[in-house]
Write a protein that holds these residues in place. Structure first.
Motif, PDB file in Angstrom:
ATOM      1  N   VAL A 231       0.838  -1.200   0.000  1.00 23.35           N
ATOM      2  CA  VAL A 231       0.000   0.000   0.000  1.00 23.35           C
ATOM      3  C   VAL A 231       0.871   1.246   0.000  1.00 23.35           C
ATOM      4  O   VAL A 231       0.562   2.245  -0.647  1.00 23.35           O
ATOM      5  N   ILE A 232       1.970   1.181   0.728  1.00 25.58           N
ATOM      6  CA  ILE A 232       2.922   2.288   0.798  1.00 25.58           C
ATOM      7  C   ILE A 232       4.180   1.895   0.035  1.00 25.58           C
ATOM      8  O   ILE A 232       4.796   0.854   0.320  1.00 25.58           O
ATOM      9  N   GLU A 233       4.572   2.726  -0.923  1.00 26.68           N
ATOM     10  CA  GLU A 233       5.735   2.420  -1.755  1.00 26.68           C
ATOM     11  C   GLU A 233       7.051   2.820  -1.103  1.00 26.68           C
ATOM     12  O   GLU A 233       8.108   2.247  -1.390  1.00 26.68           O
ATOM     13  N   GLY A 234       7.017   3.846  -0.266  1.00 29.41           N
ATOM     14  CA  GLY A 234       8.246   4.324   0.356  1.00 29.41           C
ATOM     15  C   GLY A 234       7.946   5.424   1.356  1.00 29.41           C
ATOM     16  O   GLY A 234       6.817   5.942   1.438  1.00 29.41           O
ATOM     17  N   HIS A 235       8.971   5.779   2.126  1.00 36.49           N
ATOM     18  CA  HIS A 235       8.831   6.778   3.192  1.00 36.49           C
ATOM     19  C   HIS A 235       9.966   7.792   3.079  1.00 36.49           C
ATOM     20  O   HIS A 235      11.121   7.419   2.853  1.00 36.49           O
ATOM     21  N   GLN A 236       9.630   9.055   3.249  1.00 37.83           N
ATOM     22  CA  GLN A 236      10.635  10.118   3.264  1.00 37.83           C
ATOM     23  C   GLN A 236      10.651  10.747   4.657  1.00 37.83           C
ATOM     24  O   GLN A 236       9.611  11.177   5.152  1.00 37.83           O
ATOM     25  N   VAL A 237      11.822  10.793   5.269  1.00 38.53           N
ATOM     26  CA  VAL A 237      11.970  11.400   6.595  1.00 38.53           C
ATOM     27  C   VAL A 237      12.878  12.617   6.447  1.00 38.53           C
ATOM     28  O   VAL A 237      14.090  12.491   6.238  1.00 38.53           O
ATOM     29  N   TRP A 238      12.260  13.798   6.541  1.00 35.72           N
ATOM     30  CA  TRP A 238      12.983  15.052   6.349  1.00 35.72           C
ATOM     31  C   TRP A 238      13.238  15.729   7.693  1.00 35.72           C
ATOM     32  O   TRP A 238      12.399  15.707   8.582  1.00 35.72           O
ATOM     33  N   ARG A 239      14.413  16.355   7.788  1.00 35.80           N
ATOM     34  CA  ARG A 239      14.719  17.212   8.938  1.00 35.80           C
ATOM     35  C   ARG A 239      15.280  18.515   8.384  1.00 35.80           C
ATOM     36  O   ARG A 239      16.298  18.502   7.683  1.00 35.80           O
ATOM     37  N   LEU A 240      14.600  19.622   8.681  1.00 38.41           N
ATOM     38  CA  LEU A 240      14.918  20.915   8.078  1.00 38.41           C
ATOM     39  C   LEU A 240      15.220  21.946   9.153  1.00 38.41           C
ATOM     40  O   LEU A 240      14.568  21.986  10.204  1.00 38.41           O
ATOM     41  N   SER A 241      16.194  22.791   8.864  1.00 44.80           N
ATOM     42  CA  SER A 241      16.512  23.912   9.759  1.00 44.80           C
ATOM     43  C   SER A 241      16.475  25.204   8.966  1.00 44.80           C
ATOM     44  O   SER A 241      16.544  25.196   7.732  1.00 44.80           O
ATOM     45  N   GLY A 242      16.384  26.321   9.674  1.00 44.49           N
ATOM     46  CA  GLY A 242      16.284  27.620   9.011  1.00 44.49           C
ATOM     47  C   GLY A 242      17.542  27.949   8.239  1.00 44.49           C
ATOM     48  O   GLY A 242      18.646  27.787   8.732  1.00 44.49           O
ATOM     49  N   GLY A 243      17.399  28.423   7.005  1.00 45.54           N
ATOM     50  CA  GLY A 243      18.552  28.771   6.181  1.00 45.54           C
ATOM     51  C   GLY A 243      18.104  29.387   4.882  1.00 45.54           C
ATOM     52  O   GLY A 243      16.929  29.676   4.680  1.00 45.54           O
ATOM     53  N   ARG A 244      19.012  29.628   3.995  1.00 48.51           N
ATOM     54  CA  ARG A 244      18.726  30.247   2.714  1.00 48.51           C
ATOM     55  C   ARG A 244      18.385  29.188   1.675  1.00 48.51           C
ATOM     56  O   ARG A 244      19.051  28.173   1.552  1.00 48.51           O
ATOM     57  N   ILE A 245      17.308  29.428   0.918  1.00 48.53           N
ATOM     58  CA  ILE A 245      16.968  28.566  -0.207  1.00 48.53           C
ATOM     59  C   ILE A 245      17.522  29.194  -1.471  1.00 48.53           C
ATOM     60  O   ILE A 245      17.261  30.351  -1.781  1.00 48.53           O
ATOM     61  N   GLN A 246      18.314  28.439  -2.208  1.00 56.83           N
ATOM     62  CA  GLN A 246      18.861  28.917  -3.469  1.00 56.83           C
ATOM     63  C   GLN A 246      18.231  28.124  -4.611  1.00 56.83           C
ATOM     64  O   GLN A 246      18.504  26.935  -4.770  1.00 56.83           O
ATOM     65  N   PHE A 247      17.349  28.770  -5.377  1.00 56.48           N
ATOM     66  CA  PHE A 247      16.715  28.112  -6.509  1.00 56.48           C
ATOM     67  C   PHE A 247      17.567  28.340  -7.756  1.00 56.48           C
ATOM     68  O   PHE A 247      17.805  29.473  -8.164  1.00 56.48           O
ATOM     69  N   GLU A 248      18.047  27.256  -8.359  1.00 56.06           N
ATOM     70  CA  GLU A 248      18.863  27.373  -9.567  1.00 56.06           C
ATOM     71  C   GLU A 248      18.483  26.262 -10.549  1.00 56.06           C
ATOM     72  O   GLU A 248      18.315  25.098 -10.154  1.00 56.06           O
ATOM     73  N   ASP A 249      18.388  26.632 -11.822  1.00 56.43           N
ATOM     74  CA  ASP A 249      18.190  25.647 -12.889  1.00 56.43           C
ATOM     75  C   ASP A 249      17.008  24.715 -12.623  1.00 56.43           C
ATOM     76  O   ASP A 249      17.143  23.498 -12.562  1.00 56.43           O
ATOM     77  N   PHE A 250      15.831  25.310 -12.445  1.00 58.71           N
ATOM     78  CA  PHE A 250      14.642  24.488 -12.219  1.00 58.71           C
ATOM     79  C   PHE A 250      14.172  23.950 -13.561  1.00 58.71           C
ATOM     80  O   PHE A 250      13.454  24.609 -14.303  1.00 58.71           O
ATOM     81  N   ASP A 251      14.608  22.733 -13.845  1.00 52.69           N
ATOM     82  CA  ASP A 251      14.292  22.168 -15.154  1.00 52.69           C
ATOM     83  C   ASP A 251      13.104  21.222 -15.102  1.00 52.69           C
ATOM     84  O   ASP A 251      12.726  20.633 -16.100  1.00 52.69           O
ATOM     85  N   TYR A 252      12.510  21.083 -13.913  1.00 50.78           N
ATOM     86  CA  TYR A 252      11.377  20.168 -13.811  1.00 50.78           C
ATOM     87  C   TYR A 252      10.417  20.687 -12.752  1.00 50.78           C
ATOM     88  O   TYR A 252      10.832  21.000 -11.647  1.00 50.78           O
ATOM     89  N   ARG A 253       9.152  20.827 -13.103  1.00 51.47           N
ATOM     90  CA  ARG A 253       8.159  21.332 -12.165  1.00 51.47           C
ATOM     91  C   ARG A 253       7.045  20.299 -12.019  1.00 51.47           C
ATOM     92  O   ARG A 253       6.452  19.892 -12.986  1.00 51.47           O
ATOM     93  N   GLU A 254       6.780  19.903 -10.774  1.00 48.25           N
ATOM     94  CA  GLU A 254       5.692  18.977 -10.547  1.00 48.25           C
ATOM     95  C   GLU A 254       5.145  19.184  -9.141  1.00 48.25           C
ATOM     96  O   GLU A 254       4.573  20.208  -8.843  1.00 48.25           O
ATOM     97  N   ALA A 255       5.338  18.206  -8.249  1.00 44.47           N
ATOM     98  CA  ALA A 255       4.759  18.301  -6.916  1.00 44.47           C
ATOM     99  C   ALA A 255       5.860  18.356  -5.874  1.00 44.47           C
ATOM    100  O   ALA A 255       6.982  17.948  -6.113  1.00 44.47           O
ATOM    101  N   THR A 256       5.515  18.854  -4.685  1.00 41.19           N
ATOM    102  CA  THR A 256       6.481  18.870  -3.604  1.00 41.19           C
ATOM    103  C   THR A 256       6.610  17.474  -3.014  1.00 41.19           C
ATOM    104  O   THR A 256       5.647  16.751  -2.855  1.00 41.19           O
ATOM    105  N   GLY A 257       7.822  17.102  -2.683  1.00 40.08           N
ATOM    106  CA  GLY A 257       8.045  15.873  -1.930  1.00 40.08           C
ATOM    107  C   GLY A 257       7.912  14.593  -2.717  1.00 40.08           C
ATOM    108  O   GLY A 257       7.951  13.511  -2.146  1.00 40.08           O
ATOM    109  N   ARG A 258       7.713  14.661  -4.041  1.00 40.38           N
ATOM    110  CA  ARG A 258       7.574  13.436  -4.837  1.00 40.38           C
ATOM    111  C   ARG A 258       8.708  13.331  -5.845  1.00 40.38           C
ATOM    112  O   ARG A 258       9.179  14.345  -6.338  1.00 40.38           O
TER     113      ARG A 258
END
Length: 258
Positions: A231-258
């Protein structure tokens, strides 16, 4: 013997009689006007008016209408309600909004065995503008390629529901996100395929106190399309801290986290 009765007659002049009738008429009209004014005094109306022959009573008028006092007009005037402050409208998102959260992902397979060779990194940022939430996120794959998405949605403040829906700003985006806030520290997320209405990913994001201060822990579960036994194909375990996001060369747009 016959009885003589003397009748004393009081005579009015024509002008005296007219004056008396006019006085009585004025008293009646004043009584009617006072009753009307009293009936409007506590009614929830704004700028209320009623018509009367007020000119004959010598009252202040505007044309043929007698208006409520200027004070009543100000009290009754309706003003649009101000939007609630962000911490009330968005009790969880407001705590993490405006911060660029970055970190890494530990990927776990359907068999609950960590896939150590799969290295993923990424970040998210939530922004609040009135009743609108904007989510910017990116995911970088082991080959260095990055995909990014910007989603946006508006919350119905008048609704008792804690949920809202975000959709891609890119026209025809295939994924929408249903998001629910559980105050004071948790978000529940479902990513939904627009074409089929199926949930393809479900996640929870929690605000935690880490070694470097406030951090975000997001655990996502990828839902199977039904073609296999899991039923579940996989699991993502993220740990995030405050910092700068640098967006570069976005060559693919779809959904977050997939």
């Amino acid at each position: 013997s016959p009885v003589t009765v003397t009748v004393s007659t009081v005579k009015y002049t024509c002008s005296e009689r007219l004056a008396e009738m006019k006085c009585i008429n004025n008293i009646i009209q004043i009584a009617i006007l006072c009753k009307c004014a009293q009936s409007f005094a506590f009614a929830p109306i704004g700028g209320a008016v009623f018509k009367t022959d007020a000119n004959k009573l010598g009252l202040q008028t505007r044309g043929t209408r007698l208006y409520m006092s200027e004070l009543d007009d100000r009290e009754q005037a309706s003003t649009p309600p101000a939007p609630p402050p962000p911490f009330k409208a968005f009790p969880v998102i407001s705590r993490i909004a405006g911060i660029e959260w970055t970190g890494a992902c530990r990927y776990v397979g359907a068999d609950l065995v960590p896939v150590s060779k799969l290295k993923l990194s990424g970040g998210v940022k939530y922004d609040i503008n009135g009743t609108t939430v904007t989510l910017s996120s990116f995911l970088t794959f082991p080959n260095g390629k990055t995909r990014e998405v910007v989603m946006q949605g508006e919350k119905n403040i008048g609704s008792a529901s804690p949920s809202m829906t975000l959709r891609s700003l890119e026209e025809g985006g295939p994924i929408s996100m249903k998001l629910t806030e559980l105050a004071p520290d948790t978000l529940l997320i479902n990513e939904i395929e627009e074409a089929s209405g199926k949930t393809i990913l479900t996640a929870s994001l929690s605000i935690v106190q880490g070694s470097k201060g406030m951090e975000l822990v997001q655990v996502s579960h990828e839902v199977s399309d039904g073609s296999g036994n899991d039923v579940i194909e996989g699991h993502q375990v993220w740990r995030l801290s405050g910092g700068r996001i640098q967006f570069e060369d976005f060559d693919y747009r779809e959904a977050t986290g997939r």
